[in-house]
Design a protein around this motif. Structure first.
Motif, PDB file in Angstrom:
ATOM      1  N   LYS A  14      35.625  52.850  46.502  1.00 39.18           N
ATOM      2  CA  LYS A  14      34.956  51.627  46.950  1.00 39.18           C
ATOM      3  C   LYS A  14      33.844  51.164  46.013  1.00 39.18           C
ATOM      4  CE  LYS A  14      37.612  51.222  50.443  1.00 39.18           C
ATOM      5  NZ  LYS A  14      38.769  50.379  50.242  1.00 39.18           N
ATOM      6  N   LEU A  15      34.106  51.223  44.717  1.00 33.52           N
ATOM      7  CA  LEU A  15      33.159  50.702  43.726  1.00 33.52           C
ATOM      8  C   LEU A  15      33.179  49.180  43.758  1.00 33.52           C
ATOM      9  CD1 LEU A  15      34.070  53.065  40.777  1.00 33.52           C
ATOM     10  CD2 LEU A  15      31.912  53.062  42.038  1.00 33.52           C
ATOM     11  N   ILE A  16      32.071  48.577  43.397  1.00 35.56           N
ATOM     12  CA  ILE A  16      32.008  47.125  43.245  1.00 35.56           C
ATOM     13  C   ILE A  16      32.057  46.847  41.752  1.00 35.56           C
ATOM     14  CG2 ILE A  16      30.655  45.033  43.634  1.00 35.56           C
ATOM     15  CD1 ILE A  16      29.450  46.512  46.096  1.00 35.56           C
ATOM     16  N   ILE A  17      33.080  46.107  41.344  1.00 35.24           N
ATOM     17  CA  ILE A  17      33.361  45.872  39.930  1.00 35.24           C
ATOM     18  C   ILE A  17      33.315  44.379  39.640  1.00 35.24           C
ATOM     19  CG2 ILE A  17      35.102  46.147  38.101  1.00 35.24           C
ATOM     20  CD1 ILE A  17      36.167  48.567  39.803  1.00 35.24           C
ATOM     21  N   ALA A  18      32.667  44.012  38.530  1.00 34.39           N
ATOM     22  CA  ALA A  18      32.664  42.620  38.062  1.00 34.39           C
ATOM     23  C   ALA A  18      33.465  42.576  36.771  1.00 34.39           C
ATOM     24  CB  ALA A  18      31.239  42.124  37.828  1.00 34.39           C
ATOM     25  N   ASP A  19      34.535  41.793  36.779  1.00 32.21           N
ATOM     26  CA  ASP A  19      35.412  41.633  35.621  1.00 32.21           C
ATOM     27  C   ASP A  19      35.097  40.280  34.990  1.00 32.21           C
ATOM     28  OD1 ASP A  19      37.422  41.725  33.748  1.00 32.21           O
ATOM     29  OD2 ASP A  19      39.072  41.846  35.198  1.00 32.21           O
ATOM     30  N   PHE A  20      34.343  40.308  33.897  1.00 35.14           N
ATOM     31  CA  PHE A  20      33.874  39.096  33.221  1.00 35.14           C
ATOM     32  C   PHE A  20      34.920  38.617  32.215  1.00 35.14           C
ATOM     33  CE2 PHE A  20      30.092  41.485  34.408  1.00 35.14           C
ATOM     34  CZ  PHE A  20      29.226  40.523  34.876  1.00 35.14           C
ATOM     35  N   GLY A  21      35.420  37.397  32.390  1.00 35.57           N
ATOM     36  CA  GLY A  21      36.455  36.880  31.493  1.00 35.57           C
ATOM     37  C   GLY A  21      37.780  37.563  31.775  1.00 35.57           C
ATOM     38  N   CYS A  22      38.166  37.551  33.031  1.00 35.22           N
ATOM     39  CA  CYS A  22      39.275  38.373  33.535  1.00 35.22           C
ATOM     40  C   CYS A  22      40.672  37.852  33.226  1.00 35.22           C
ATOM     41  CB  CYS A  22      39.132  38.529  35.039  1.00 35.22           C
ATOM     42  SG  CYS A  22      39.369  36.951  35.905  1.00 35.22           S
ATOM     43  N   GLY A  23      40.794  36.614  32.776  1.00 38.04           N
ATOM     44  CA  GLY A  23      42.137  36.062  32.546  1.00 38.04           C
ATOM     45  C   GLY A  23      42.883  35.917  33.854  1.00 38.04           C
ATOM     46  N   THR A  24      43.972  36.672  33.992  1.00 32.76           N
ATOM     47  CA  THR A  24      44.796  36.589  35.200  1.00 32.76           C
ATOM     48  C   THR A  24      44.430  37.642  36.246  1.00 32.76           C
ATOM     49  OG1 THR A  24      46.495  37.982  34.182  1.00 32.76           O
ATOM     50  CG2 THR A  24      46.757  35.582  33.961  1.00 32.76           C
ATOM     51  N   ALA A  25      43.291  38.301  36.076  1.00 34.41           N
ATOM     52  CA  ALA A  25      42.766  39.275  37.048  1.00 34.41           C
ATOM     53  C   ALA A  25      43.665  40.496  37.216  1.00 34.41           C
ATOM     54  CB  ALA A  25      42.493  38.604  38.390  1.00 34.41           C
ATOM     55  N   GLN A  26      44.172  41.012  36.104  1.00 29.77           N
ATOM     56  CA  GLN A  26      45.023  42.206  36.164  1.00 29.77           C
ATOM     57  C   GLN A  26      44.282  43.411  36.726  1.00 29.77           C
ATOM     58  OE1 GLN A  26      46.604  42.740  32.214  1.00 29.77           O
ATOM     59  NE2 GLN A  26      48.252  41.284  32.561  1.00 29.77           N
ATOM     60  N   LEU A  27      42.986  43.496  36.441  1.00 32.48           N
ATOM     61  CA  LEU A  27      42.201  44.614  36.966  1.00 32.48           C
ATOM     62  C   LEU A  27      42.172  44.561  38.498  1.00 32.48           C
ATOM     63  CD1 LEU A  27      40.494  47.051  36.095  1.00 32.48           C
ATOM     64  CD2 LEU A  27      38.505  45.545  36.067  1.00 32.48           C
ATOM     65  N   ALA A  28      41.925  43.389  39.058  1.00 34.67           N
ATOM     66  CA  ALA A  28      41.908  43.237  40.518  1.00 34.67           C
ATOM     67  C   ALA A  28      43.270  43.565  41.120  1.00 34.67           C
ATOM     68  CB  ALA A  28      41.486  41.824  40.902  1.00 34.67           C
ATOM     69  N   GLU A  29      44.317  43.149  40.463  1.00 35.07           N
ATOM     70  CA  GLU A  29      45.660  43.426  40.975  1.00 35.07           C
ATOM     71  C   GLU A  29      45.995  44.906  40.891  1.00 35.07           C
ATOM     72  OE1 GLU A  29      48.743  40.821  39.602  1.00 35.07           O
ATOM     73  OE2 GLU A  29      47.544  39.037  39.993  1.00 35.07           O
ATOM     74  N   VAL A  37      36.848  44.156  43.523  1.00 30.38           N
ATOM     75  CA  VAL A  37      36.797  43.604  42.170  1.00 30.38           C
ATOM     76  C   VAL A  37      36.507  42.110  42.245  1.00 30.38           C
ATOM     77  CG1 VAL A  37      38.028  43.271  39.990  1.00 30.38           C
ATOM     78  CG2 VAL A  37      38.465  45.329  41.349  1.00 30.38           C
ATOM     79  N   HIS A  38      35.390  41.703  41.620  1.00 29.31           N
ATOM     80  CA  HIS A  38      35.049  40.285  41.475  1.00 29.31           C
ATOM     81  C   HIS A  38      35.554  39.856  40.102  1.00 29.31           C
ATOM     82  CE1 HIS A  38      32.360  40.221  44.966  1.00 29.31           C
ATOM     83  NE2 HIS A  38      31.929  41.404  44.568  1.00 29.31           N
ATOM     84  N   SER A  39      36.470  38.901  40.077  1.00 33.86           N
ATOM     85  CA  SER A  39      37.094  38.458  38.833  1.00 33.86           C
ATOM     86  C   SER A  39      36.591  37.071  38.462  1.00 33.86           C
ATOM     87  CB  SER A  39      38.613  38.422  38.998  1.00 33.86           C
ATOM     88  OG  SER A  39      39.098  39.698  39.392  1.00 33.86           O
ATOM     89  N   PHE A  40      36.042  36.942  37.242  1.00 29.54           N
ATOM     90  CA  PHE A  40      35.442  35.678  36.795  1.00 29.54           C
ATOM     91  C   PHE A  40      36.052  35.218  35.486  1.00 29.54           C
ATOM     92  CE2 PHE A  40      32.063  38.089  39.010  1.00 29.54           C
ATOM     93  CZ  PHE A  40      31.875  37.251  40.084  1.00 29.54           C
ATOM     94  N   ASP A  41      36.343  33.918  35.403  1.00 29.66           N
ATOM     95  CA  ASP A  41      36.820  33.313  34.157  1.00 29.66           C
ATOM     96  C   ASP A  41      36.542  31.810  34.225  1.00 29.66           C
ATOM     97  OD1 ASP A  41      39.391  34.605  32.100  1.00 29.66           O
ATOM     98  OD2 ASP A  41      38.306  32.747  31.710  1.00 29.66           O
ATOM     99  N   LEU A  42      36.616  31.156  33.073  1.00 31.21           N
ATOM    100  CA  LEU A  42      36.369  29.704  33.035  1.00 31.21           C
ATOM    101  C   LEU A  42      37.357  28.920  33.881  1.00 31.21           C
ATOM    102  CD1 LEU A  42      35.336  28.781  29.385  1.00 31.21           C
ATOM    103  CD2 LEU A  42      34.025  28.449  31.484  1.00 31.21           C
ATOM    104  N   VAL A  43      38.593  29.440  33.965  1.00 31.92           N
ATOM    105  CA  VAL A  43      39.652  28.778  34.729  1.00 31.92           C
ATOM    106  C   VAL A  43      40.217  29.784  35.725  1.00 31.92           C
ATOM    107  CG1 VAL A  43      41.936  27.686  34.562  1.00 31.92           C
ATOM    108  CG2 VAL A  43      40.230  27.290  32.774  1.00 31.92           C
TER     109      VAL A  43
END
Length: 164
Positions: A14-29, A37-43
């Motif tokens: 249950k870690l809280i993770i911020a994925d900066f510039g995640c693209g398609t959010a593969q880490l979250a998936e 997992v908080h996934s962030f990107d320009l689009v």
């Protein structure tokens, strides 16, 4: 793949993770069922992604256990991205950075980057790996808050793609 393994090897749940510039959010998936997992990107490429400037993410200060930049320090203002990661990460939390090795040029710039991350950005190196002479993988630990000051970090070379 290496980042997912690194996070799984931390053996925490249950870690809280911020994925900066995640693209398609593969880490979250990949690990979103075990961690938040908080996934962030320009689009927003899909429903996992929050569209925003990664220099200003919609998270509270000191609320994140792990920050991730995977091939996402492409902007010339990348020190602003690092500053934002310092703001949202808890003290003693981890920051994972994976970048193309050629962006650093040589070992001198790699060492300058690592030293500046400590002296300017508040992150101490825990682990540094060169993966197949193509990628650099850094694991940092947040050792202090930078009080919202933009760190002075070395300029990285642009990423050049070669036709194969």
């Amino acid at each position: 793949h290496k980042i997912i393994t690194l996070i799984q090897n931390m053996k925490q749940s249950k870690l809280i993770i911020a994925d900066f510039g995640c693209g398609t959010a593969q880490l979250a998936e990949s690990i979103g069922s075990q961690h938040k997992v908080h996934s962030f990107d320009l689009v927003a490429a899909n429903s996992h992604v929050t569209a925003c400037d990664i220099a200003h993410v919609p998270l509270d200060s000191a609320c994140v256990d792990i920050g991730v930049f995977c091939l996402s320090l492409m902007g010339t203002n990348y020190p602003e991205f690092i500053k934002e990661s310092n703001r949202v990460l808890k003290l003693n939390s981890k920051l994972i950075i994976a970048e193309v090795s050629s962006r650093f040029g040589d070992e001198y710039v790699v060492n300058q980057f690592v030293q500046s991350m400590k002296s300017e950005a508040g992150f101490e190196i825990v682990q540094k790996r060169n993966i197949q002479n193509f990628f650099m993988l850094f694991l940092f630990k947040k050792i202090r808050s930078t009080q919202n000051q933009t760190p002075k970090l070395p300029k990285l070379k642009p990423c050049l793609y070669k036709r194969r």
